[in-house]
Structures are given as C-alpha cells and as structure tokens.
Design a protein around this motif. Structure first.
Motif, PDB file in Angstrom:
ATOM      1  N   ARG A  98       0.836  -1.216   0.000  1.00 45.29           N
ATOM      2  CA  ARG A  98       0.000   0.000   0.000  1.00 45.29           C
ATOM      3  C   ARG A  98       0.867   1.262   0.000  1.00 45.29           C
ATOM      4  O   ARG A  98       0.423   2.320  -0.436  1.00 45.29           O
ATOM      5  N   LEU A  99       2.084   1.145   0.472  1.00 41.46           N
ATOM      6  CA  LEU A  99       3.011   2.278   0.466  1.00 41.46           C
ATOM      7  C   LEU A  99       3.680   2.462  -0.892  1.00 41.46           C
ATOM      8  O   LEU A  99       4.336   3.485  -1.129  1.00 41.46           O
ATOM      9  N   THR A 103       8.256   7.928  -5.721  1.00 39.64           N
ATOM     10  CA  THR A 103       7.206   7.784  -4.719  1.00 39.64           C
ATOM     11  C   THR A 103       6.428   9.071  -4.481  1.00 39.64           C
ATOM     12  O   THR A 103       5.190   9.050  -4.393  1.00 39.64           O
ATOM     13  N   GLU A 104       7.116  10.200  -4.361  1.00 37.83           N
ATOM     14  CA  GLU A 104       6.407  11.455  -4.094  1.00 37.83           C
ATOM     15  C   GLU A 104       5.378  11.723  -5.178  1.00 37.83           C
ATOM     16  O   GLU A 104       4.233  12.089  -4.897  1.00 37.83           O
ATOM     17  N   ARG A 105       5.760  11.532  -6.430  1.00 37.39           N
ATOM     18  CA  ARG A 105       4.847  11.788  -7.541  1.00 37.39           C
ATOM     19  C   ARG A 105       3.673  10.815  -7.543  1.00 37.39           C
ATOM     20  O   ARG A 105       2.516  11.215  -7.698  1.00 37.39           O
ATOM     21  N   SER A 106       3.950   9.525  -7.336  1.00 39.61           N
ATOM     22  CA  SER A 106       2.879   8.530  -7.369  1.00 39.61           C
ATOM     23  C   SER A 106       1.928   8.698  -6.192  1.00 39.61           C
ATOM     24  O   SER A 106       0.711   8.511  -6.327  1.00 39.61           O
ATOM     25  N   GLN A 140      -0.291  11.762  -7.025  1.00 39.56           N
ATOM     26  CA  GLN A 140      -1.274  11.452  -8.057  1.00 39.56           C
ATOM     27  C   GLN A 140      -2.354  10.509  -7.537  1.00 39.56           C
ATOM     28  O   GLN A 140      -3.522  10.618  -7.919  1.00 39.56           O
ATOM     29  N   GLY A 141      -1.957   9.591  -6.657  1.00 41.96           N
ATOM     30  CA  GLY A 141      -2.919   8.640  -6.121  1.00 41.96           C
ATOM     31  C   GLY A 141      -3.607   9.095  -4.853  1.00 41.96           C
ATOM     32  O   GLY A 141      -4.387   8.351  -4.266  1.00 41.96           O
ATOM     33  N   GLN A 142      -3.322  10.328  -4.408  1.00 46.57           N
ATOM     34  CA  GLN A 142      -3.904  10.879  -3.179  1.00 46.57           C
ATOM     35  C   GLN A 142      -3.713   9.923  -2.004  1.00 46.57           C
ATOM     36  O   GLN A 142      -4.652   9.628  -1.257  1.00 46.57           O
ATOM     37  N   HIS A 143      -2.490   9.473  -1.846  1.00 46.37           N
ATOM     38  CA  HIS A 143      -2.169   8.536  -0.766  1.00 46.37           C
ATOM     39  C   HIS A 143      -2.422   9.194   0.589  1.00 46.37           C
ATOM     40  O   HIS A 143      -2.141  10.378   0.790  1.00 46.37           O
ATOM     41  N   GLY A 144      -2.919   8.411   1.536  1.00 48.89           N
ATOM     42  CA  GLY A 144      -3.286   8.947   2.837  1.00 48.89           C
ATOM     43  C   GLY A 144      -2.128   9.502   3.642  1.00 48.89           C
ATOM     44  O   GLY A 144      -2.329  10.334   4.527  1.00 48.89           O
ATOM     45  N   LEU A 145      -0.895   9.057   3.346  1.00 49.12           N
ATOM     46  CA  LEU A 145       0.265   9.534   4.090  1.00 49.12           C
ATOM     47  C   LEU A 145       1.004  10.667   3.379  1.00 49.12           C
ATOM     48  O   LEU A 145       2.021  11.136   3.890  1.00 49.12           O
TER      49      LEU A 145
END
Length: 222
Positions: free
Chosen positions: A149-150, A182-185, A188-193
């Motif tokens: 998930r990360l 990672t920062e870009r993905s 773009q994916g609106q990751h919770g962290l």
C-alpha cells in the motif's frame, strides 16, 4: 507546510546506550512472536556498526523510554546491503544506489504515529543520500500488504518468499520502493500519508548532526 509535534522524539542512535536501547526494543517486539531470536536481537551486530548504517531510535518524551527503532544500511561499491548475502537482487536493483531497511520494531501499545514516522525518516534519509531504491524483507502477509500500500513492489517476478539469514532463516518477501518516483505517485494517487510525509514538518524528527560532529558509527565505536 504545516508543523506537527509528536509525543516522541526520533533520532539516529549516537551512543552505545542508544544502540543498546534500540536492541532492547527489537528483542521485545520480535521476541514475542519469534522467541528463538530474542537473545540475538538483544545485542548489536556487525551491520549496526557498519559505516553505511544508521539506527533510528524513538523515545517517549515524557519517560525517555525507547519505544521504536529501525535500521537503514546504504550500499557501497564493495559492500552490498545485508540482504544481498542471501539473495541475488535483479539488475534493476543491484545496479542502482540502494539501502536496506530492517529491524523495524515498535513496542506494544506505543503511539500509532511511530510506524509512519519511522517510514518517513527512512525515506528522507535515503533521499538525502541519493539512494534510488529502498529494499526490505517482509515476513508476514500482513506486513507485505502494508508495504504494498506504500508503493513497494516485488523485487522478483515470482514473488516467492525467500529465507534470510538475518531474519532467523525464515522466508521473507523481498520488496523495493522507488525513492525518486514515490512522491509523484503518492500525490497522483492521493495517498493517505502524502501530507504527513511530504507536507508536514516534524521538529521531533532529527536525522543529521550539525557540521563538525562525529558520525554515528564513530560515536558508537568510541
């Protein structure tokens, strides 16, 4: 960027006592499920004192008690990361600057922010040292799901678990995270962290010495 304070501090282990406390956390956290490893984890090993290694240590602010830890080992031209003593990484990993994160351990009942902050500190340390890939071995399927998930991906196409000597000889899934992408993905994916890792300043997380001070391995050896 917002500022957020934590109930604990996160620093690099700078002394023999710090390293001892980190090992105590490892022994307590892993020993509960893997009692055969408790004694070995309670003592520092050669990787802890390697010049390319930092040991992260979290302490509760109120009590000063050690409550969390992780270890980050950078590769060197003639010194691969520990996981490479057990498996041959694919070229897209072995030919890039890489670091292995291991010995991530958290005391039961500790602040829920410990894991995200240890991940943040490991990520920032890798980024600051121009590491392209972060590599881990995950023993349980629950941990594999957390890391996927990360953004971690399987290092091998077969995705099979492989035994790791520094993991007690138990099978581990080998996963890798692209530090550059990672920062870009996540954005773009609106990751919770995303906000916690990239858009929040945590003054309690301090990874580097001021200029002119000794490096962690030098202090611990002293």
């Amino acid at each position: 960027m917002t500022t957020a304070w934590l109930s604990f501090s996160l620093r690099v282990a700078r002394s023999a006592q710090d390293l001892h406390d980190a090992c105590a956390v490892r022994a307590a956290a892993y020993g509960h499920h893997l009692p055969q490893l408790r004694a070995a984890l309670a003592q520092p090993d050669a990787v802890d004192r390697h010049p390319g290694t930092v040991v992260l240590l979290c302490r509760d602010k109120d009590s000063g008690r050690p409550i969390g830890t992780a270890r980050v080992q950078r590769c060197a031209p003639k010194s691969p990361v520990e996981i490479e003593h057990d498996v041959t990484l694919p070229d897209w990993l072995s030919e890039r600057p890489r670091a292995e994160v291991s010995r991530l351990a958290i005391m039961p009942g500790a602040d829920a922010m410990l894991r995200p902050m240890l991940i943040k500190a490991s990520f920032l340390f890798c980024a600051a040292n121009q590491i392209r890939w972060m590599v881990i071995g995950a023993r349980s399927e629950a941990l594999v799901r957390i890391y996927r998930r990360l953004g971690f991906i399987d290092a091998f196409d077969h995705g099979a678990a492989l035994p790791l000597a520094h993991g007690g000889g138990l099978p581990h899934h080998i996963l890798a995270l692209d530090i550059v992408g990672t920062e870009r993905s996540w954005y773009q994916g609106q990751h919770g962290l995303y906000t916690t890792i990239f858009e929040t300043f945590h003054p309690d997380v301090q990874l580097f010495d001021t200029p002119g001070t000794a490096q962690p391995a030098e202090r611990i050896a002293a």
